[in-house]
Design a protein around this motif. Structure first.
Motif, PDB file in Angstrom:
ATOM      1  N   SER A   1      42.138  22.693  -8.807  1.00  0.00           N
ATOM      2  CA  SER A   1      43.298  23.006  -9.659  1.00  0.00           C
ATOM      3  C   SER A   1      44.565  22.956  -8.810  1.00  0.00           C
ATOM      4  O   SER A   1      44.499  22.907  -7.583  1.00  0.00           O
ATOM      5  CB  SER A   1      43.131  24.429 -10.201  1.00  0.00           C
ATOM      6  OG  SER A   1      43.118  25.330  -9.099  1.00  0.00           O
ATOM      7  N   GLU A   2      45.713  23.027  -9.488  1.00  0.00           N
ATOM      8  CA  GLU A   2      46.992  23.066  -8.776  1.00  0.00           C
ATOM      9  C   GLU A   2      47.008  24.201  -7.757  1.00  0.00           C
ATOM     10  O   GLU A   2      47.433  24.048  -6.627  1.00  0.00           O
ATOM     11  CB  GLU A   2      48.145  23.279  -9.768  1.00  0.00           C
ATOM     12  CG  GLU A   2      48.509  22.042 -10.548  1.00  0.00           C
ATOM     13  CD  GLU A   2      49.103  20.955  -9.648  1.00  0.00           C
ATOM     14  OE1 GLU A   2      50.035  21.258  -8.896  1.00  0.00           O
ATOM     15  OE2 GLU A   2      48.602  19.803  -9.705  1.00  0.00           O
ATOM     16  N   ARG A   3      46.520  25.383  -8.209  1.00  0.00           N
ATOM     17  CA  ARG A   3      46.512  26.540  -7.313  1.00  0.00           C
ATOM     18  C   ARG A   3      45.630  26.275  -6.100  1.00  0.00           C
ATOM     19  O   ARG A   3      45.994  26.580  -4.969  1.00  0.00           O
ATOM     20  CB  ARG A   3      45.984  27.785  -8.069  1.00  0.00           C
ATOM     21  CG  ARG A   3      46.254  29.100  -7.359  1.00  0.00           C
ATOM     22  CD  ARG A   3      45.343  30.244  -7.855  1.00  0.00           C
ATOM     23  NE  ARG A   3      44.130  30.300  -7.054  1.00  0.00           N
ATOM     24  CZ  ARG A   3      43.952  31.105  -5.997  1.00  0.00           C
ATOM     25  NH1 ARG A   3      44.886  31.959  -5.661  1.00  0.00           N
ATOM     26  NH2 ARG A   3      42.842  31.069  -5.301  1.00  0.00           N
ATOM     27  N   GLU A   4      44.486  25.669  -6.366  1.00  0.00           N
ATOM     28  CA  GLU A   4      43.555  25.402  -5.270  1.00  0.00           C
ATOM     29  C   GLU A   4      44.166  24.416  -4.263  1.00  0.00           C
ATOM     30  O   GLU A   4      44.051  24.599  -3.051  1.00  0.00           O
ATOM     31  CB  GLU A   4      42.242  24.838  -5.841  1.00  0.00           C
ATOM     32  CG  GLU A   4      41.096  24.863  -4.864  1.00  0.00           C
ATOM     33  CD  GLU A   4      39.738  24.697  -5.564  1.00  0.00           C
ATOM     34  OE1 GLU A   4      39.233  25.684  -6.125  1.00  0.00           O
ATOM     35  OE2 GLU A   4      39.202  23.585  -5.535  1.00  0.00           O
ATOM     36  N   VAL A   5      44.865  23.409  -4.788  1.00  0.00           N
ATOM     37  CA  VAL A   5      45.495  22.423  -3.898  1.00  0.00           C
ATOM     38  C   VAL A   5      46.591  23.101  -3.067  1.00  0.00           C
ATOM     39  O   VAL A   5      46.707  22.865  -1.849  1.00  0.00           O
ATOM     40  CB  VAL A   5      46.067  21.231  -4.707  1.00  0.00           C
ATOM     41  CG1 VAL A   5      46.837  20.274  -3.797  1.00  0.00           C
ATOM     42  CG2 VAL A   5      44.935  20.487  -5.406  1.00  0.00           C
ATOM     43  N   ASP A   6      47.380  23.967  -3.709  1.00  0.00           N
ATOM     44  CA  ASP A   6      48.410  24.708  -2.959  1.00  0.00           C
ATOM     45  C   ASP A   6      47.779  25.524  -1.847  1.00  0.00           C
ATOM     46  O   ASP A   6      48.282  25.584  -0.726  1.00  0.00           O
ATOM     47  CB  ASP A   6      49.186  25.655  -3.882  1.00  0.00           C
ATOM     48  CG  ASP A   6      50.161  24.900  -4.763  1.00  0.00           C
ATOM     49  OD1 ASP A   6      50.475  23.742  -4.431  1.00  0.00           O
ATOM     50  OD2 ASP A   6      50.591  25.468  -5.787  1.00  0.00           O
ATOM     51  N   LYS A   7      46.671  26.161  -2.170  1.00  0.00           N
ATOM     52  CA  LYS A   7      45.985  27.006  -1.178  1.00  0.00           C
ATOM     53  C   LYS A   7      45.422  26.164  -0.025  1.00  0.00           C
ATOM     54  O   LYS A   7      45.452  26.583   1.125  1.00  0.00           O
ATOM     55  CB  LYS A   7      44.835  27.770  -1.854  1.00  0.00           C
ATOM     56  CG  LYS A   7      45.330  28.898  -2.715  1.00  0.00           C
ATOM     57  CD  LYS A   7      45.617  30.064  -1.809  1.00  0.00           C
ATOM     58  CE  LYS A   7      46.268  31.205  -2.541  1.00  0.00           C
ATOM     59  NZ  LYS A   7      46.765  32.230  -1.604  1.00  0.00           N
ATOM     60  N   LEU A   8      44.893  24.996  -0.360  1.00  0.00           N
ATOM     61  CA  LEU A   8      44.376  24.109   0.698  1.00  0.00           C
ATOM     62  C   LEU A   8      45.496  23.768   1.667  1.00  0.00           C
ATOM     63  O   LEU A   8      45.329  23.782   2.885  1.00  0.00           O
ATOM     64  CB  LEU A   8      43.797  22.821   0.087  1.00  0.00           C
ATOM     65  CG  LEU A   8      42.477  22.962  -0.673  1.00  0.00           C
ATOM     66  CD1 LEU A   8      42.165  21.693  -1.462  1.00  0.00           C
ATOM     67  CD2 LEU A   8      41.318  23.264   0.284  1.00  0.00           C
ATOM     68  N   LYS A   9      46.657  23.486   1.094  1.00  0.00           N
ATOM     69  CA  LYS A   9      47.805  23.109   1.931  1.00  0.00           C
ATOM     70  C   LYS A   9      48.282  24.296   2.766  1.00  0.00           C
ATOM     71  O   LYS A   9      48.451  24.188   3.981  1.00  0.00           O
ATOM     72  CB  LYS A   9      48.929  22.582   1.044  1.00  0.00           C
ATOM     73  CG  LYS A   9      50.105  22.177   1.875  1.00  0.00           C
ATOM     74  CD  LYS A   9      51.126  21.352   1.164  1.00  0.00           C
ATOM     75  CE  LYS A   9      52.225  21.033   2.195  1.00  0.00           C
ATOM     76  NZ  LYS A   9      53.377  20.436   1.611  1.00  0.00           N
ATOM     77  N   GLU A  10      48.470  25.416   2.070  1.00  0.00           N
ATOM     78  CA  GLU A  10      48.972  26.625   2.740  1.00  0.00           C
ATOM     79  C   GLU A  10      48.087  27.015   3.928  1.00  0.00           C
ATOM     80  O   GLU A  10      48.569  27.464   4.964  1.00  0.00           O
ATOM     81  CB  GLU A  10      48.898  27.736   1.689  1.00  0.00           C
ATOM     82  CG  GLU A  10      49.777  28.919   1.841  1.00  0.00           C
ATOM     83  CD  GLU A  10      49.503  29.847   0.649  1.00  0.00           C
ATOM     84  OE1 GLU A  10      48.881  30.888   0.860  1.00  0.00           O
ATOM     85  OE2 GLU A  10      49.878  29.488  -0.503  1.00  0.00           O
ATOM     86  N   ASN A  11      46.788  26.839   3.778  1.00  0.00           N
ATOM     87  CA  ASN A  11      45.839  27.254   4.823  1.00  0.00           C
ATOM     88  C   ASN A  11      45.503  26.153   5.821  1.00  0.00           C
ATOM     89  O   ASN A  11      44.672  26.343   6.695  1.00  0.00           O
ATOM     90  CB  ASN A  11      44.548  27.772   4.183  1.00  0.00           C
ATOM     91  CG  ASN A  11      44.766  29.128   3.529  1.00  0.00           C
ATOM     92  OD1 ASN A  11      44.669  30.146   4.180  1.00  0.00           O
ATOM     93  ND2 ASN A  11      45.113  29.122   2.267  1.00  0.00           N
ATOM     94  N   GLY A  12      46.150  24.993   5.668  1.00  0.00           N
ATOM     95  CA  GLY A  12      45.897  23.898   6.617  1.00  0.00           C
ATOM     96  C   GLY A  12      44.457  23.422   6.616  1.00  0.00           C
ATOM     97  O   GLY A  12      43.941  22.950   7.633  1.00  0.00           O
TER      98      GLY A  12
END
Ligand code: GUN
Ligand code: FE
Length: 430
Positions: free
Chosen positions: A273-284
Motif C-alpha cells: 500500500s501507499e503507507r507500506e511504500v512510505d515505510k519502506l522508504k523511511e526505513n531504508g
C-alpha cells in the motif's frame, strides 16, 4: 594480485542510472578498490600488471539480493501452482531434506559451483531451517570467493512436521547458536542474516525473540513482504490488529535501521500500500525485485519503476526456485519484460524499465546493500566481469551499450565470462 589494470571496452551505470561507456579504456584497481577508468595509463600506475581484454566487455559484478540456496535442486520444475500451494508441494518437501548433512553437502556444492560460474559476485541467501546445513553452506560460499549473507531460516508454524521447528524457543536458540558459530569460524566474506521466512511461518513469540537477537548482535534481516494476494490475506487473518504486512514485522523491531549497521531486505513488495511504500522508504529497506518468480508462482508484477522514481532502494533477486535460474542476465530481461506488461495492462502512466535502469538494479542498486559495490567509480570495490561478446556472431557494428544489451538478452553469462573478480581477486573458473 589485488592491484592491476584491465584493458577493454568498459560499461557501468552512474548514480543517475545512466550507462557510462569507454572504448579501449584502462580500468585501474588498487588493493581491491577501483581507482578509476583512464584512456591512457597515468605514469604513476605504469608499474601495475595489465591484463589485455581488448574487444571484450568489462562490467561490474552483479548482486543477487534474494535467492533460496536450498531450493536450487528443483529449479525449472514445479510451475503448476500458486505461491502457498507451491511452498507445500515443492519448496517445503525439498527443504526438509537438509536435515541430512550428506544431502546438504551434495546440494550446496552444486549450488556454490553454479553461482561461482555466473555473473553474480554478491548474494543474500536463504538456506533452510537447519543450522548445521546452513553453516555448511557458509563454508562452501566462503570457499567460492564470492561475498554473501546467509540466513538460517526461521519457521515455527504452518509447515509440515519435520520442517516446522518445535517451538519459538528452539528456533531462537538455534539461531543464536548459528550466530555464535559464525563468530567462531572467522569467515572473511560470509555473513549471517536473520531470516524469518515470512509472517505465515513465524509465531509472534518467535518474531519477538528474533527482534531481541537483532538488537543483541546488530545483525541484518531478510524476509518476504506483500508477495501474493492469498499470502497477504492470510497475514491479515494472522495479525488482525496491524495496519498492513509491513507492521507485522515492524511491531517486533525487525525492519528498522537504527545503527546504520543492520540493514533489511524485503523480497517482492508487489502489493504494498501507499503507507507500506512510505515505510519502506523511511526505513531504508532494500526491495528485492524478483520478476521471474513473481510470474512463475502467479504473484503479480511489482511497480518497480515507481519505486525507483520514489527513491526507494531496489535491487534484483533471482528467487530460485520460484525463479527458474540464478542468471541475473535473465532476471534483468525478465524485469524489463514484466514492466512492459505492467504498462500495458496495469498502469499506462507508468513507463517500462529501460535497459539501463534494469542493469543499474542488478549492479549498483543491489550492490549498495554491500556498500560501495556495483560501479567503477573511485573507492568502489573491484567486482568485475569480463565478457567475450564476439561469441555472439553478427554482421553488425554495435556500440558498447548495444553490445552490453545483446549480451544480456542473449544470455552471454552462460558461456562468455572470461574473467571474474571479487574485491580485486580473480575467481578461478574451475
Ligand atoms: N514466501 C515464503 N517462503 C517463500 C519461498 O520460499 N519462496 C517465495 N517466492 N516466497 C516465499
Ligand atoms: Fe523467496
Amino acid at each position: 594480485m589485488d592491484s592491476f589494470i584491465l584493458k577493454g571496452d568498459i560499461a557501468y551505470c552512474d548514480e543517475n542510472k545512466k550507462l557510462v561507456t569507454v572504448k579501449d579504456g584502462f580500468l585501474i584497481c588498487i588493493n581491491g578498490l577501483i581507482e578509476g577508468i583512464f584512456q591512457d595509463v597515468p605514469d604513476r600506475f605504469r608499474f601495475l600488471p595489465i591484463k589485455d581484454c581488448s574487444n571484450q566487455l568489462i562490467i561490474p559484478g552483479m548482486t543477487d539480493l534474494h535467492i533460496h540456496a536450498a531450493q536450487y535442486a528443483f529449479r525449472g520444475t514445479g510451475m503448476d501452482v500458486e505461491l502457498l500451494d507451491w511452498l507445500q508441494k515443492y519448496a517445503f518437501p525439498e527443504e526438509s531434506r537438509f536435515q541430512d548433512l550428506q544431502y546438504a553437502e551434495k546440494a550446496y556444492s552444486i549450488f556454490a559451483d553454479s553461482v561461482k560460474k555466473s555473473a553474480t559476485t554478491r548474494l543474500c541467501m536463504f538456506a533452510s531451517r537447519h543450522t548445521d546445513a546452513t553453516l555448511l553452506l557458509m563454508d562452501k560460499m566462503e570457499a567460492s570467493g564470492l561475498i554473501s549473507y546467509v540466513g538460517k531460516v526461521n519457521m515455527d508454524r504452518n509447515a509440515p512436521d519435520p520442517l516446522r521447528e518445535e517451538s519459538a524457543e528452539s528456533s531462537f536458540s538455534e539461531t543464536e547458536r548459528f550466530l555464535r558459530e559464525w563468530n567462531e569460524r572467522k569467515y572473511r566474506r560470509t555473513f549471517p542474516i536473520l531470516t524469518p521466512r515470512f509472517t505465515p511461518s513465524c509465531t509472534d513469540e518467535l518474531m519477538d525473540r528474533l527482534g531481541e537477537l537483532k538488537e543483541k548482535y546488530a545483525v541484518s534481516v531478510q524476509s518476504h513482504l506483500s508477495e501474493n494476494p492469498s499470502e497477504i490475506q492470510f497475514v491479515s487473518e494472522l495479525c488482525p490488529w496491524t495496519n498492513d504486512y509491513f507492521e507485522a514485522y515492524d511491531q517486533f523491531g525487525l525492519l528498522g535501521n537504527r545503527n546504520q549497521t543492520e540493514k533489511c531486505i524485503m523480497a517482492h513488495c508487489i502489493w504494498s500500500s501507499e503507507r507500506e511504500v512510505d515505510k519502506l522508504k523511511e526505513n531504508g529497506v532494500f526491495v528485492a525485485h524478483c520478476p521471474s518468480s513473481n510470474v512463475n508462482v502467479r504473484s503479480g508484477i511489482a511497480p518497480v519503476k515507481k519505486y525507483l522514481e520514489r527513491g526507494l532502494k531496489v535491487g534484483l533477486g533471482s528467487d530460485v526456485a520460484g525463479g527458474e535460474t540464478e542468471s541475473l542476465f535473465s532476471t534483468i530481461t525478465d524485469a524489463i519484460k514484466a514492466s512492459k506488461v505492467y504498462t500495458r495492462f496495469i498502469d499506462e502512466k507508468t513507463m517500462p524499465l529501460t535497459f539501463e535502469e534494469a542493469f543499474y538494479l542488478a549492479t549498483r542498486g543491489g550492490g549498495e546493500f554491500f556498500g560501495k559495490v556495483g560501479a567503477f567509480e573511485q573507492g568502489y570495490e573491484a567486482d568485475v566481469i569480463v565478457l567475450r561478446d564476439e561469441l555472439l556472431k553478427t554482421t553488425m557494428n554495435f556500440t558498447i551499450a548495444e553490445r552490453l544489451e545483446r549480451s544480456v538478452y542473449l544470455g552471454l553469462d552462460r558461456m562468455g565470462i572470461t574473467h571474474k573478480f571479487v574485491q580485486g581477486k580473480e575467481i578461478s573458473s574451475d
